[in-house]
Design an enzyme around this catalytic site. Structure first.
Site, mmCIF file in Angstrom:
data_model
loop_
_atom_site.group_PDB
_atom_site.id
_atom_site.type_symbol
_atom_site.label_atom_id
_atom_site.label_comp_id
_atom_site.label_asym_id
_atom_site.label_seq_id
_atom_site.Cartn_x
_atom_site.Cartn_y
_atom_site.Cartn_z
ATOM 1 N N VAL A 240 0.845 -1.202 0.000
ATOM 2 C CA VAL A 240 0.000 0.000 0.000
ATOM 3 C C VAL A 240 0.878 1.249 0.000
ATOM 4 C CG1 VAL A 240 -1.942 -1.155 1.145
ATOM 5 C CG2 VAL A 240 -0.165 -0.106 2.558
ATOM 6 N N HIS B 44 -4.434 -4.745 -1.930
ATOM 7 C CA HIS B 44 -4.788 -4.331 -0.568
ATOM 8 C C HIS B 44 -4.994 -2.830 -0.445
ATOM 9 C CE1 HIS B 44 -2.922 -8.332 1.039
ATOM 10 N NE2 HIS B 44 -4.097 -8.494 0.472
ATOM 11 N N CYS C 290 -19.870 6.249 2.900
ATOM 12 C CA CYS C 290 -20.248 6.320 1.469
ATOM 13 C C CYS C 290 -19.110 5.923 0.539
ATOM 14 C CB CYS C 290 -20.782 7.712 1.117
ATOM 15 S SG CYS C 290 -19.489 8.967 0.962
ATOM 16 N N CYS D 69 -21.349 12.865 2.820
ATOM 17 C CA CYS D 69 -22.456 12.356 3.638
ATOM 18 C C CYS D 69 -22.196 12.749 5.090
ATOM 19 C CB CYS D 69 -22.609 10.841 3.482
ATOM 20 S SG CYS D 69 -21.312 9.876 4.249
ATOM 21 N N GLY E 87 9.092 -11.249 -2.637
ATOM 22 C CA GLY E 87 9.048 -10.565 -1.340
ATOM 23 C C GLY E 87 7.736 -10.706 -0.590
ATOM 24 N N SER F 183 5.479 -13.375 2.094
ATOM 25 C CA SER F 183 5.536 -14.573 2.936
ATOM 26 C C SER F 183 4.560 -15.651 2.451
ATOM 27 C CB SER F 183 5.240 -14.208 4.389
ATOM 28 O OG SER F 183 3.995 -13.543 4.463
HETATM 29 P P1 OAD Z 1 5.245 -10.192 5.075
HETATM 30 O O1 OAD Z 1 5.797 -9.242 6.079
HETATM 31 O O2 OAD Z 1 4.305 -11.239 5.560
HETATM 32 O O3 OAD Z 1 6.442 -10.950 4.350
HETATM 33 C C1 OAD Z 1 7.522 -10.233 3.833
HETATM 34 C C2 OAD Z 1 8.383 -11.212 3.047
HETATM 35 O O4 OAD Z 1 9.430 -10.469 2.437
HETATM 36 C C3 OAD Z 1 9.032 -12.289 3.882
HETATM 37 O O5 OAD Z 1 8.795 -13.569 3.281
HETATM 38 C C4 OAD Z 1 10.515 -11.940 3.851
HETATM 39 O O6 OAD Z 1 11.359 -13.082 3.878
HETATM 40 C C5 OAD Z 1 10.621 -11.237 2.534
HETATM 41 N N1 OAD Z 1 11.738 -10.282 2.414
HETATM 42 C C6 OAD Z 1 12.391 -9.610 3.386
HETATM 43 N N2 OAD Z 1 13.365 -8.852 2.868
HETATM 44 C C7 OAD Z 1 13.324 -9.029 1.533
HETATM 45 C C8 OAD Z 1 14.095 -8.537 0.443
HETATM 46 N N3 OAD Z 1 15.094 -7.665 0.615
HETATM 47 N N4 OAD Z 1 13.771 -8.966 -0.811
HETATM 48 C C9 OAD Z 1 12.751 -9.839 -1.005
HETATM 49 N N5 OAD Z 1 12.008 -10.348 -0.015
HETATM 50 C C10 OAD Z 1 12.290 -9.953 1.244
HETATM 51 O O7 OAD Z 1 4.609 -9.316 3.916
HETATM 52 P P2 OAD Z 1 3.510 -9.735 2.840
HETATM 53 O O8 OAD Z 1 3.683 -11.125 2.380
HETATM 54 O O9 OAD Z 1 3.483 -8.646 1.822
HETATM 55 O O10 OAD Z 1 -2.063 -7.149 4.445
HETATM 56 O O11 OAD Z 1 2.197 -9.634 3.722
HETATM 57 C C11 OAD Z 1 0.973 -9.848 3.117
HETATM 58 C C12 OAD Z 1 -0.078 -9.008 3.768
HETATM 59 O O12 OAD Z 1 -0.064 -9.248 5.205
HETATM 60 C C13 OAD Z 1 0.149 -7.512 3.674
HETATM 61 O O13 OAD Z 1 -0.266 -6.966 2.441
HETATM 62 C C14 OAD Z 1 -0.683 -6.996 4.805
HETATM 63 C C15 OAD Z 1 -0.273 -7.979 5.889
HETATM 64 O O14 OAD Z 1 -1.186 -8.173 6.911
HETATM 65 C C16 OAD Z 1 -2.969 -6.243 4.823
HETATM 66 O O15 OAD Z 1 -2.674 -5.270 5.494
HETATM 67 C C17 OAD Z 1 -4.339 -6.545 4.331
#
Ligand code: OAD
Length: 263
Positions: free
Chosen positions: A113, A129, A140, A164, A204, A206
């Site tokens: 985001v 997201h 609204c 609103c 990047g 999880s």
């Molecule tokens: P996470 O914080 O769950 O995972 C981040 C990932 O990035 C991990 O697997 C790390 O190993 C990896 N990482 C760290 N450094 C890196 C680098 N230099 N290059 C590449 N990868 C690296 O983040 P997301 O998977 O994006 O949702 O999380 C998914 C969603 O969970 C987010 O969008 C958010 C959160 O709750 C909402 O807010 C709805």
């Protein structure tokens, strides 16, 4: 910035010919792509500032939390927005922008985001997201740019909607909170891209938050190669066609260099 090691280089060299014949390439990113811009991830065990290790998501990232304490939630998102606006896109964002122009068709899907892909020049992206850069009315849905505040303690009240006028007509961040649905059209476009592409990159993330995590598996189910880029293993790793272990800024920059050399 260090170069990739020999094992990663061998994998990159195997991926280049596949990319050369690809008509549609999908890049799906998560918080890890912005880690090298010093934006905290959510749950990376190697990240001492990972948000969900310091804060309780249900106190900050749900509609109930907002209704219970709108000022707290507003200030927390304003703090995150200020981190993102101060940060600069990194080599990984720029490498993806460059690759978007290298194939007949390319789709960028992000769970982030933070607005950094757009600031690195990506013209079209599917923001699964939402975005921190706008707010929308809790009632609204009318949206407007979110104010950029450096000292969040100066925020004394939550902005009201000018359209609103109910008790709950407060401006909330334009992001998807826990227990909320993703935008239908955005999600449908992301699934179509995952099903139809020739190569799918998962970068990047999880791979634990659904439905975003499902996209790579949908690509695999449709017989598409999936390339994962991450310093750590995830639930996708054993299924991925290629696992490029390392930081995305370094690995994607090397991939762009190889693609240019082979053109
Ligand atoms: P996470 O914080 O769950 O995972 C981040 C990932 O990035 C991990 O697997 C790390 O190993 C990896 N990482 C760290 N450094 C890196 C680098 N230099 N290059 C590449 N990868 C690296 O983040 P997301 O998977 O994006 O949702 O999380 C998914 C969603 O969970 C987010 O969008 C958010 C959160 O709750 C909402 O807010 C709805």
């Amino acid at each position: 910035m260090s170069a990739v090691d020999e094992a990663i280089m061998k994998q990159l060299e195997a991926i280049v010919p596949v990319l050369k014949s690809a008509k549609h390439v999908v890049f799906m990113t998560g918080a890890g792509i912005s880690a090298e811009s010093n934006i905290p991830t959510f749950r990376d065990a190697q990240d001492a500032n990972a948000l969900w290790s310091k804060y309780e998501p249900h106190d900050l990232a749900t509609a109930d939390a907002f209704l219970k304490d709108p000022l707290l939630v507003t200030r927390w998102y304003a703090w995150r927005r200020s981190l993102c606006t101060k940060a600069q896109p990194n080599a990984g964002h720029f490498a993806i922008t460059e690759m978007l122009g290298m194939f007949p068709r390319a789709t960028l899907i992000t769970q982030n985001v933070d607005g950094l892909h757009a600031r690195a020049g990506a013209k079209h992206l599917l923001e699964l997201h939402g975005t921190l850069l706008t707010n929308r009315c809790f009632v609204c849905g009318k949206s407007r740019p979110a104010p950029d505040v450096t000292d969040v303690q100066t925020i004394q009240e939550v902005e009201k909607c000018d359209e609103c006028h109910t008790e709950r007509s407060m401006m909330r961040p334009n992001v998807v909170w826990f227990q909320e649905s993703l935008d239908d059209a955005t999600l449908a476009a992301a699934y179509s891209a995952a099903e139809e592409c020739d190569v799918f990159f998962s970068i990047g993330t999880s791979s634990v938050v659904y439905p975003a995590a499902d996209l790579a598996f949908r690509a695999l189910q449709n017989g598409k190669p999936v390339v994962e880029v991450n310093p750590s293993r995830t639930p996708l790793t054993t299924s991925a066609t290629h696992f490029l272990q390392g930081p995305s800024g370094v690995i994607l920059k090397s991939l762009v260099d190889l693609l240019k050399l082979s053109s």
